[in-house]
Write a protein that holds these residues in place. Structure first.
Motif, PDB file in Angstrom:
ATOM      1  N   GLN A 243     -91.705  58.861  -9.298  1.00 57.57           N
ATOM      2  CA  GLN A 243     -90.174  57.905  -8.813  1.00 57.57           C
ATOM      3  C   GLN A 243     -89.594  58.799  -8.476  1.00 57.57           C
ATOM      4  O   GLN A 243     -89.786  60.143  -8.529  1.00 57.57           O
ATOM      5  CB  GLN A 243     -90.479  57.532  -9.751  1.00 57.57           C
ATOM      6  CG  GLN A 243     -90.134  57.629 -10.959  1.00 57.57           C
ATOM      7  CD  GLN A 243     -90.349  56.966 -12.446  1.00 57.57           C
ATOM      8  OE1 GLN A 243     -89.534  55.973 -12.663  1.00 57.57           O
ATOM      9  NE2 GLN A 243     -91.636  57.672 -12.872  1.00 57.57           N
ATOM     10  N   ALA A 245     -84.926  58.026  -8.651  1.00 60.50           N
ATOM     11  CA  ALA A 245     -83.665  57.198  -8.140  1.00 60.50           C
ATOM     12  C   ALA A 245     -83.305  57.056  -6.723  1.00 60.50           C
ATOM     13  O   ALA A 245     -83.125  57.720  -5.953  1.00 60.50           O
ATOM     14  CB  ALA A 245     -82.706  58.089  -8.939  1.00 60.50           C
ATOM     15  N   ALA A 263     -85.184  52.996  -9.707  1.00 56.19           N
ATOM     16  CA  ALA A 263     -86.681  54.020  -9.373  1.00 56.19           C
ATOM     17  C   ALA A 263     -87.373  52.937  -8.102  1.00 56.19           C
ATOM     18  O   ALA A 263     -87.169  51.936  -8.445  1.00 56.19           O
ATOM     19  CB  ALA A 263     -87.128  53.816 -10.659  1.00 56.19           C
ATOM     20  N   ARG A 265     -90.676  53.348  -7.071  1.00 55.95           N
ATOM     21  CA  ARG A 265     -92.042  53.590  -7.734  1.00 55.95           C
ATOM     22  C   ARG A 265     -93.152  52.500  -7.564  1.00 55.95           C
ATOM     23  O   ARG A 265     -92.726  51.371  -7.303  1.00 55.95           O
ATOM     24  CB  ARG A 265     -91.579  53.183  -9.561  1.00 55.95           C
ATOM     25  CG  ARG A 265     -92.554  53.450 -10.756  1.00 55.95           C
ATOM     26  CD  ARG A 265     -92.614  53.420 -12.154  1.00 55.95           C
ATOM     27  NE  ARG A 265     -93.587  53.052 -12.522  1.00 55.95           N
ATOM     28  CZ  ARG A 265     -93.533  54.016 -13.836  1.00 55.95           C
ATOM     29  NH1 ARG A 265     -93.279  55.215 -13.776  1.00 55.95           N
ATOM     30  NH2 ARG A 265     -94.672  54.037 -14.562  1.00 55.95           N
ATOM     31  N   ILE A 947     -84.130  59.482 -14.332  1.00 51.64           N
ATOM     32  CA  ILE A 947     -85.516  59.932 -13.020  1.00 51.64           C
ATOM     33  C   ILE A 947     -85.259  60.997 -12.654  1.00 51.64           C
ATOM     34  O   ILE A 947     -84.526  61.213 -12.222  1.00 51.64           O
ATOM     35  CB  ILE A 947     -85.066  58.621 -12.064  1.00 51.64           C
ATOM     36  CG1 ILE A 947     -84.973  57.018 -13.406  1.00 51.64           C
ATOM     37  CG2 ILE A 947     -86.210  58.400 -11.235  1.00 51.64           C
ATOM     38  CD1 ILE A 947     -85.208  56.208 -12.367  1.00 51.64           C
ATOM     39  N   GLU A 958     -89.577  62.427 -16.945  1.00 51.73           N
ATOM     40  CA  GLU A 958     -88.457  61.163 -16.281  1.00 51.73           C
ATOM     41  C   GLU A 958     -87.307  61.366 -17.492  1.00 51.73           C
ATOM     42  O   GLU A 958     -87.174  60.519 -17.918  1.00 51.73           O
ATOM     43  CB  GLU A 958     -89.239  60.285 -16.342  1.00 51.73           C
ATOM     44  CG  GLU A 958     -89.911  60.359 -14.977  1.00 51.73           C
ATOM     45  CD  GLU A 958     -90.144  60.505 -13.787  1.00 51.73           C
ATOM     46  OE1 GLU A 958     -88.582  60.290 -13.412  1.00 51.73           O
ATOM     47  OE2 GLU A 958     -91.071  61.054 -13.035  1.00 51.73           O
TER      48      GLU A 958
END
Length: 979
Positions: A243, A245, A263, A265, A947, A958
């Motif tokens: 992931q 930010a 995030a 993701r 993140i 993370e």
């Protein structure tokens, strides 16, 4: 409370007391005090950390904290680093088991950092003498090589101490005092694992001590083994999926502060195992069924999911570490007044790091970033043996050589995961003599030899030249190899064929043959060695008597040689195995030092301590350090103390001699992100002046980065042989309050500290280089290289290299207040004890270059303004219970990182506070056998979410794994047996 002990001549045996002299010497004591430990014993002469003078009334004018063996036992820590990091005086370690998986060397090493000033400014001693470094080119000691179960106590002195101990003690001293008076046999065993079933640990130790029949000799031996298992990113929900930010993709003019917590993701890597191919204006990849498809996505592709690669599915949070430890010490009384002593330590540790397969692309092989797929063979143009028709037909000649070419990016899963197995051995021997010259004068002389060596083998890398030879392959219609076969793939280069060149197929999943894998695979090898030799001697005694008492004095010398070598294999040094280009580093220096220290009683209740140390380095020449301290016993309950010190630190071997070494920094913000074709200020104009940036803007509307761009920034770090020493000036002022009559058993200390370092040896931060370059100082732009306009889709203009070097151009400083409170008393049928240690960080800053504004780190992740550790314990008969709470206050993200976003002011975005609870209960089933069990992070507190892409995040975790617990709740059970 008093705790005084008889002393012999053993140098530094009483370098600090476990409990305050007259209830006031130390700023902190161990929790595990019992009434029996308060027994008053006679005192001859003692030493305290920070002084080499022996005195019956020694007091420290500098803050000292002590962690004793009982506190170590009650923590359940297999590595002493874990326990020390609970003390708020320590900052986040530069290297630990949970934040070093991506290190090219020294992964899994354990270091300490006092006051957030860097491990190189924290001097680690063993029994008052220097310990050999565990990291080549530096002075940082690997705590993996110090056996926790053999430690009698740890003495922590903060503030400058170079005048007494020499270079590197700018932030303070951590002195490990090993056991030396144990007799009998002790066994210990412990087993544990995390709530998730990983981080499995076990440790066994055997300790014995015996004396000779005539009582003149004594020796101790310790054997220890520990094994800590791996924790993988995929096994924690927060880090199971790659992931990044969200803020990194917001337009700089519309981004909101809250977006930093959002995030993308999944946001998988754009280097997939099946390959990504740019042919003409078309991008190709393969679907999960290995069918060629148009288009490519890193964060979603209908029902099939992303086409990219989940790197966190392979990454490691905690590096598995196995250790074998041996320690021994002893002494023999030669005469009534003279003795021989020895100390020996051997540690062997093995660590295994693991991370995702290597991300490989055209520009790792060809300078123009393009892979030819047509070749002129015997006056006929032949195509690559494996290129699919769709890719071949879409390809064009982009480099003007008349042949079609493509761009590719591929995760080398066929080669296997990257990782390194490192075997480190540390050996240290100290021998010497000590004794009495007369009733008031003492001496000791010593020789110390230490060596750390490391052998590392890294996997998952390839020989770039061999890969290129394998890529340039065609169907052998002309029987170039004279084997009679004309329908096989063959390498064009005849010389390469003579070395068993095998054609490389990059198209699709599992596309490479075993022969091709064998031909291109190139494991990397690292060999390092650090050696240290020390010869020294000290004398101390009474000089003459003043009205208020006797002047105590100590003087001595030390000669020290340091050597370090770190050498990768030839391919790694040249950067030809697709990894970092890291040349060999080798260097040495020697230093001769002399010191004088005096303890001067000015009045009956006021004592001054002063010291000066002169050093002559083969590298930087002459340096000097000094300190002056005052200790004033105002009343029986109240003491005031103050110290002013000047400390020096000479540059280490890496800082002096390191050639340009490649690194891949993270957490950087490109100031050009979001810049459009018009408008904006001077920074935007500077961005558009770069041809690659302008090309990117033309393609995307605004300057845009993709996943590979964000993770593909590299650069070179350089040493500087012209460095000089840095100078630290520190002030500590403290109050020690022990209201024995009012509240018996209560000790309170408050200490103010202020440390400022001039001419600090610093590497210019890369984010600072970016901000200066696009802030108007074009000289910094010389350190920045952007990708050319010919780079692959959306990569034009992205940051390729940002170089940095070390210089005496910086400044460092920290200021704060320590509060410690200890209390012990009988409550009900048992005894209660508690200890609180709290640090308020008022200020902490670095200055990258003279004349520029301070970069404040106080209050940022890793340096919270408020940190505390509170212990509670209760003992009743054979049962003992201990509860420890470690608090880390809220923290902001790095202001230099946030400066890249117009609408996010420094201090507006960060993480909340975290409190961890650790408990242990023990029970003596007999005088000889104790059972114990405990839990760390009892309530399974999740670490703050930091993140990937945000400054401070440890790759694959993370979060900031050196500051917060990335593993979660763990349990352990163990036994101790003493005979």
């Amino acid at each position: 409370m008093n705790r005084r002990r008889k002393t012999k001549n053993r140098a530094f045996k009483y370098s600090a007391l476990s409990i305050a002299l007259s209830g006031s010497l130390l700023t902190g004591v161990s929790l595990n005090l019992t009434a029996a430990e308060d027994e008053v014993k006679s005192v001859e002469r003692i030493q305290v950390t920070g002084s080499r003078i022996r005195s019956a009334e020694a007091m420290s004018s500098a803050p000292i904290q002590v962690v004793d063996s009982a506190a170590i036992d009650s923590s359940g820590s297999l590595n002493i680093q874990d326990l020390l990091l609970e003390n708020p005086a320590f900052g986040s370690p530069a290297i630990s088991r949970t934040n070093s998986n991506f290190n090219t060397s020294s992964a899994g090493v354990a270091t300490v950092d006092l006051r957030n000033l860097g491990s190189e400014r924290t001097l680690v001693l063993v029994n008052g003498r220097r310990y050999v470094s565990g990291i080549p080119g530096s002075s940082a000691v690997d705590l993996n090589s110090i056996p926790s179960q053999f430690i009698e106590r740890v003495e922590i002195m903060t503030g400058g101490a170079s005048s007494v101990y020499g270079s590197d003690a700018v932030a303070g001293v951590v002195n490990f005092v090993l056991k030396d008076d144990f007799e009998g046999i002790e066994f210990e065993g412990q087993f544990g694992e995390s709530k998730e079933g990983d981080d499995q640990s076990r440790q066994f130790s055997f300790t014995s001590g015996l004396s000779s029949s005539d009582g003149k000799g004594h020796a101790m031996f310790h054997l220890g083994y520990s094994d800590q298992g791996a924790v993988f990113s995929r096994d924690r929900e927060r880090s199971s999926v790659d992931q990044i930010a969200q803020i990194a993709f917001e337009d700089r003019n519309t981004g909101q502060a809250s977006d930093i917590f959002e995030a993308v993701r999944p946001f998988f890597s754009s280097f997939p195992p099946q390959g990504r191919f740019d042919a003409g204006d078309t991008r190709f990849t393969y679907d999960q069924n290995n069918n060629l498809q148009n288009g490519f996505s890193t964060n979603g592709n209908g029902t099939l999911g992303p086409d990219g690669f989940n790197r966190n599915g392979v990454r490691t949070i905690a590096i598995p570490t196995e250790r074998y430890l041996f320690a021994s010490n002893g002494s023999y009384q030669l005469t009534d007044k003279h003795s021989f002593f020895f100390e020996g330590t051997y540690a062997s540790s093995t660590t295994n790091s693991e991370l995702e397969p290597f991300p490989f692309a055209s520009d790792d092989i060809y300078s123009n970033g393009r892979v030819p797929i047509e070749f002129l063979v015997q006056d006929e143009v032949l195509r690559n043996a494996y290129v699919p028709d769709d890719i071949y037909n879409a390809a064009t000649d982009t480099d003007g050589d008349g042949f079609k070419d493509i761009f590719f990016a591929k995760r080398l899963s066929d080669i296997g995961n990257r990782g390194a197995r490192a075997e480190r051995d540390t050996f240290r021997l100290a021998i010497g003599f000590e004794g009495e010259i007369n009733d008031s004068w003492f001496y000791d002389t010593y020789y110390v030899y230490g060596k750390t060596k490391e052998s590392q083998i890294s996997s998952g890398l390839v020989n770039v030249q061999s890969f290129r030879q394998g890529l340039e392959a065609v169907n052998d219609r002309f029987d170039l190899d004279d084997d009679g076969i004309t329908n096989e793939a063959i390498c064009i280069d005849a010389t390469a064929r003579s070395f068993n060149c095998a054609p490389v197929n990059i198209f699709g999943f599992n596309s490479m043959s075993q022969s091709a894998i064998d031909f291109v695979r190139a494991p990397s090898m690292l060999s390092t060695s650090v050696e240290q030799e020390i010869i020294g001697g000290n004398v101390s005694g009474d000089l003459f008597e003043l009205p208020a008492g006797v002047i105590g004095i100590a003087a001595g010398f030390e000669y020290r040689e340091e050597f370090s070598r770190s050498e990768f294999d030839a391919l790694q040094q040249a950067g030809l195995n697709a990894g970092n280009a890291i040349p060999a580093t080798e260097g040495s220096f020697d230093v001769t030092e002399y010191y004088v220290e005096a303890n001067i009683p000015l009045l009956d209740a006021v004592t001054m301590n002063a010291a000066i140390r002169l050093s002559d380095y083969s590298t930087v020449g002459n340096t000097e350090s000094w300190n002056v301290g005052i200790d004033w016993t105002v009343t029986d309950d109240l003491r005031l103390r103050a110290t002013r010190a000047r400390s020096t630190r000479a540059p280490n071997i890496d800082e002096l001699f390191s050639p340009p070494s490649q690194t891949f920094p993270s957490g950087l913000t490109d100031p050009c992100v979001g810049v459009g074709s018009t408008g904006g200020g001077a920074a935007d104009v500077a961005c558009r002046a770069d041809v690659g940036v302008a090309t990117n803007i033309a393609q995307n509307g605004v300057f845009t980065l993709n996943q590979s761009d964000l993770q593909g920034i590299s650069g070179f770090n350089r040493g500087n042989p012209e460095l000089k020493e840095e100078v630290g000036n520190s002030v500590t002022v403290g109050i020690v309050y022990t209201p024995e009559e009012l509240i018996s058993g209560l000790d309170i200390t408050i200490d103010y500290f202020d440390i400022e370092i001039d001419d600090a040896i610093v590497a210019t931060p890369r984010q600072f280089i970016l901000s200066q370059c696009y802030g108007g100082d074009e000289s910094f732009c010389n350190f920045i290289t952007r990708r050319s306009a010919a780079a692959g889709n959306n990569s034009a203009g992205s940051l390729e290299f940002i170089d940095s070097g070390v210089s005496n151009s910086g400044g460092l400083g920290t200021e704060g207040v320590d509060l410690t409170l200890t209390y012990a008393t009988d409550i009900g049928p048992g005894s209660f004890r508690t200890r609180l240690a709290y640090t308020y960080l008022i200020d902490g800053y670095s200055i990258p270059l003279p004349g520029v504004a301070k970069d404040t780190f106080a209050g940022e992740v890793g340096a919270s303004e408020h940190k505390a550790n509170w212990n509670l314990g209760y003992k009743i008969n054979d049962f003992d219970f201990n509860w420890s709470m470690t608090y880390t206050g809220s923290a902001d993200f790095d202001d230099q990182f946030l400066n890249g976003f117009d609408n996010i002011p420094a201090g507006s975005v960060g993480v909340g506070s975290v409190t961890y609870h650790d408990v242990q209960a023990s029970y003596h089933i007999s005088d000889a056998v104790e059972l114990y069990m405990g839990a760390n992070n009892l309530f399974d507190k999740e670490p703050p979410r930091i993140i990937s892409g945000v400054s401070g995040s440890s790759t694959g975790t993370e979060t900031a794994a050196g500051t917060y617990d990335p593993i979660g709740q763990t349990y352990y059970i163990g036994f101790r047996s003493k005979f």
